[in-house]
Design an enzyme around this catalytic site. Sequence first.
Site, PDB file in Angstrom:
ATOM      1  CB  ILE A  43       0.900   5.662  -7.604  1.00 24.02           C
ATOM      2  CG1 ILE A  43       2.193   5.385  -8.366  1.00 24.02           C
ATOM      3  CG2 ILE A  43       1.200   6.308  -6.252  1.00 24.02           C
ATOM      4  CD1 ILE A  43       2.952   6.622  -8.815  1.00 24.02           C
ATOM      5  CB  THR A  56       3.530  11.769  -3.955  1.00 24.56           C
ATOM      6  OG1 THR A  56       2.321  11.030  -4.228  1.00 24.56           O
ATOM      7  CG2 THR A  56       3.779  11.828  -2.475  1.00 24.56           C
ATOM      8  CB  SER A  57       0.616  13.521  -8.420  1.00 25.99           C
ATOM      9  OG  SER A  57       0.323  12.565  -9.387  1.00 25.99           O
ATOM     10  NE  ARG A  58       5.425  14.797 -13.232  1.00 22.36           N
ATOM     11  CZ  ARG A  58       5.976  13.704 -12.708  1.00 22.36           C
ATOM     12  NH1 ARG A  58       5.999  13.525 -11.402  1.00 22.36           N
ATOM     13  NH2 ARG A  58       6.542  12.793 -13.480  1.00 22.36           N
ATOM     14  CG  ASP A  90       8.196  13.629  -3.257  1.00 24.97           C
ATOM     15  OD1 ASP A  90       9.225  13.859  -2.582  1.00 24.97           O
ATOM     16  OD2 ASP A  90       8.187  12.861  -4.240  1.00 24.97           O
ATOM     17  CD  GLU A 143       9.526  18.689  -9.208  1.00 22.62           C
ATOM     18  OE1 GLU A 143       8.632  18.565  -8.367  1.00 22.62           O
ATOM     19  OE2 GLU A 143      10.094  17.722  -9.737  1.00 22.62           O
ATOM     20  CG  HIS A 170      10.259  14.483  -7.829  1.00 20.84           C
ATOM     21  ND1 HIS A 170       9.666  15.230  -8.805  1.00 20.84           N
ATOM     22  CD2 HIS A 170       9.847  13.204  -8.068  1.00 20.84           C
ATOM     23  CE1 HIS A 170       8.959  14.454  -9.606  1.00 20.84           C
ATOM     24  NE2 HIS A 170       9.056  13.212  -9.168  1.00 20.84           N
ATOM     25  CD  GLN A 171      12.805  11.725   0.359  1.00 18.11           C
ATOM     26  OE1 GLN A 171      13.270  12.767   0.774  1.00 18.11           O
ATOM     27  NE2 GLN A 171      12.970  10.586   1.007  1.00 18.11           N
ATOM     28  CB  ALA A 172       7.485   9.796  -3.784  1.00 18.58           C
ATOM     29  CG  PHE A 173      11.723   8.242  -7.827  1.00 18.50           C
ATOM     30  CD1 PHE A 173      11.837   9.566  -7.465  1.00 18.50           C
ATOM     31  CD2 PHE A 173      12.845   7.606  -8.332  1.00 18.50           C
ATOM     32  CE1 PHE A 173      13.034  10.256  -7.612  1.00 18.50           C
ATOM     33  CE2 PHE A 173      14.053   8.281  -8.483  1.00 18.50           C
ATOM     34  CZ  PHE A 173      14.142   9.619  -8.121  1.00 18.50           C
TER      35      PHE A 173
HETATM   36  P1  NAD Z   1      -1.362   5.732 -13.807  1.00 19.13           P
HETATM   37  O1  NAD Z   1      -1.367   6.144 -15.244  1.00 19.13           O
HETATM   38  O2  NAD Z   1      -1.283   4.286 -13.467  1.00 19.13           O
HETATM   39  O3  NAD Z   1      -2.675   6.313 -13.100  1.00 19.13           O
HETATM   40  C1  NAD Z   1      -3.109   7.623 -13.239  1.00 19.13           C
HETATM   41  C2  NAD Z   1      -4.612   7.635 -12.950  1.00 19.13           C
HETATM   42  O4  NAD Z   1      -5.041   9.005 -12.971  1.00 19.13           O
HETATM   43  C3  NAD Z   1      -5.449   6.871 -13.982  1.00 19.13           C
HETATM   44  O5  NAD Z   1      -6.342   6.004 -13.331  1.00 19.13           O
HETATM   45  C4  NAD Z   1      -6.160   7.976 -14.751  1.00 19.13           C
HETATM   46  O6  NAD Z   1      -7.430   7.573 -15.223  1.00 19.13           O
HETATM   47  C5  NAD Z   1      -6.278   9.050 -13.674  1.00 19.13           C
HETATM   48  N1  NAD Z   1      -6.496  10.381 -14.220  1.00 19.13           N
HETATM   49  C6  NAD Z   1      -6.042  10.908 -15.377  1.00 19.13           C
HETATM   50  N2  NAD Z   1      -6.462  12.184 -15.507  1.00 19.13           N
HETATM   51  C7  NAD Z   1      -7.187  12.456 -14.397  1.00 19.13           C
HETATM   52  C8  NAD Z   1      -7.877  13.605 -13.948  1.00 19.13           C
HETATM   53  N3  NAD Z   1      -7.898  14.730 -14.663  1.00 19.13           N
HETATM   54  N4  NAD Z   1      -8.512  13.526 -12.760  1.00 19.13           N
HETATM   55  C9  NAD Z   1      -8.502  12.387 -12.029  1.00 19.13           C
HETATM   56  N5  NAD Z   1      -7.860  11.278 -12.397  1.00 19.13           N
HETATM   57  C10 NAD Z   1      -7.209  11.312 -13.571  1.00 19.13           C
HETATM   58  O7  NAD Z   1      -0.187   6.558 -13.126  1.00 19.13           O
HETATM   59  P2  NAD Z   1       0.610   6.193 -11.786  1.00 19.13           P
HETATM   60  O8  NAD Z   1       1.746   5.290 -12.105  1.00 19.13           O
HETATM   61  O9  NAD Z   1      -0.350   5.809 -10.732  1.00 19.13           O
HETATM   62  O10 NAD Z   1       1.265   7.624 -11.450  1.00 19.13           O
HETATM   63  C11 NAD Z   1       0.457   8.736 -11.109  1.00 19.13           C
HETATM   64  C12 NAD Z   1       1.321   9.987 -11.129  1.00 19.13           C
HETATM   65  O11 NAD Z   1       2.273   9.926 -10.075  1.00 19.13           O
HETATM   66  C13 NAD Z   1       2.206  10.141 -12.392  1.00 19.13           C
HETATM   67  O12 NAD Z   1       1.480  10.733 -13.459  1.00 19.13           O
HETATM   68  C14 NAD Z   1       3.304  11.043 -11.912  1.00 19.13           C
HETATM   69  O13 NAD Z   1       2.927  12.394 -12.135  1.00 19.13           O
HETATM   70  C15 NAD Z   1       3.357  10.781 -10.403  1.00 19.13           C
HETATM   71  N6  NAD Z   1       4.613  10.130  -9.970  1.00 19.13           N
HETATM   72  C16 NAD Z   1       5.358  10.735  -8.993  1.00 19.13           C
HETATM   73  C17 NAD Z   1       6.533  10.137  -8.542  1.00 19.13           C
HETATM   74  C18 NAD Z   1       7.377  10.754  -7.438  1.00 19.13           C
HETATM   75  O14 NAD Z   1       8.514  10.312  -7.215  1.00 19.13           O
HETATM   76  N7  NAD Z   1       6.874  11.732  -6.704  1.00 19.13           N
HETATM   77  C19 NAD Z   1       6.937   8.932  -9.107  1.00 19.13           C
HETATM   78  C20 NAD Z   1       6.148   8.337 -10.083  1.00 19.13           C
HETATM   79  C21 NAD Z   1       4.981   8.945 -10.515  1.00 19.13           C
END
Ligand code: NAD
Length: 334
Positions: free
Chosen positions: A156, A233-235, A259, A264, A296-299
Amino acid sequence: MNVTFFSAKPYDKTFFSELNKQYQFDLTFFETHLGPHIVNAVKENTFCVCVFVNDKLTDEVITILGAKGVKLIALRCAGFNNVDLESAKRNGIHVCRVPAYSPEAVAEHAVAMILALNRKIHKAYNRVREQNFALDGLLGFNLHGKKIGVIGTGKIGKAFIKIMLGFGCTVFAYDKFPDSNFHAPGFSYVSFEQLLRESDVISLHCPLTSENHYMINDAALSMMKPGIMIINTSRGGLINTDDMIKGLKSGKVGYFGLDVYEQEEKLFFRDLSASIIEDDRIQRLMSFPNVLVTGHQAFFTNEALTEIASTTLNSIALVHAGKINQVAAGIILT
Ligand code: NAD
């Protein structure tokens, strides 16, 4: 072969039922979250439980699933911070996920939040509906030439970086495990501290782990430029909400797009429009004019839901057929 879904929404039923025509699994859908209160509703010898981001797969829940003969926990999402993987291993249960259903869907939503907050689209929309065409209060800034800080350069993060470079931004990234093969003009890896100090916009794209819980807290906010824009948009647990509220009140944080939210699971994915919300933090956040909340609608795109259903059903079929070695490494977690 039974697959029991938790946190199932109408769109889950639609996409999974359509693609299940080729598998003919027996699908059971529960709307409620999976947790200790409902785990006994899983029938004996159910092969798989299929769960989402806010289901709680604690040791207690997993042990009960194991005793019922469940062989697979299929996460229909990428993050797995809600599953006790050690407990799954102990109970002989495989865990799979969907690591990359559409990185662009999430990246594009993060960009949508930046643009909406910056150009105040949420306010303009309401204003024009009242036939108020005045521009006061809608002043934005050019993204072109701005410094964007990206935390996490996985699938992402990289999709997001490519879009921001297209806007003519300079992109800094911090990653615990930087990708030495990822190069682009205008992009560089920096330390976490440099990213905090120099960015105009910071977007979070790393998973939530025990070590980065509340990585955006008072100390991190104090290093940022005044008026910083932060997009999550992560957690939710990556940000200390109380510290963020302090930052918004003081003006240190100029814009906040979220998001995901640390509490949540009690709010998102349901219609609470006729309810009293007891969570004062989210109410405070929603009261700021420079905060944009999405649930949480980004996906949530057609492409992503198709990919989620297809990858999940394929993994279930392979594990059921004993072909676990054919499930890709990033998909199978235990
Ligand atoms: P990914 O595994 O491809 O990439 C995650 C990256 O974060 C990796 O490069 C990893 O090395 C890095 N990382 C791990 N720990 C870290 C830290 N402490 N500090 C900095 N970087 C760190 O994951 P992705 O597919 O890119 O997804 C990322 C996150 O997005 C998921 O973990 C999830 O929480 C979130 N997500 C949100 C939605 C949404 O709808 N809002 C949908 C999908 C994923």
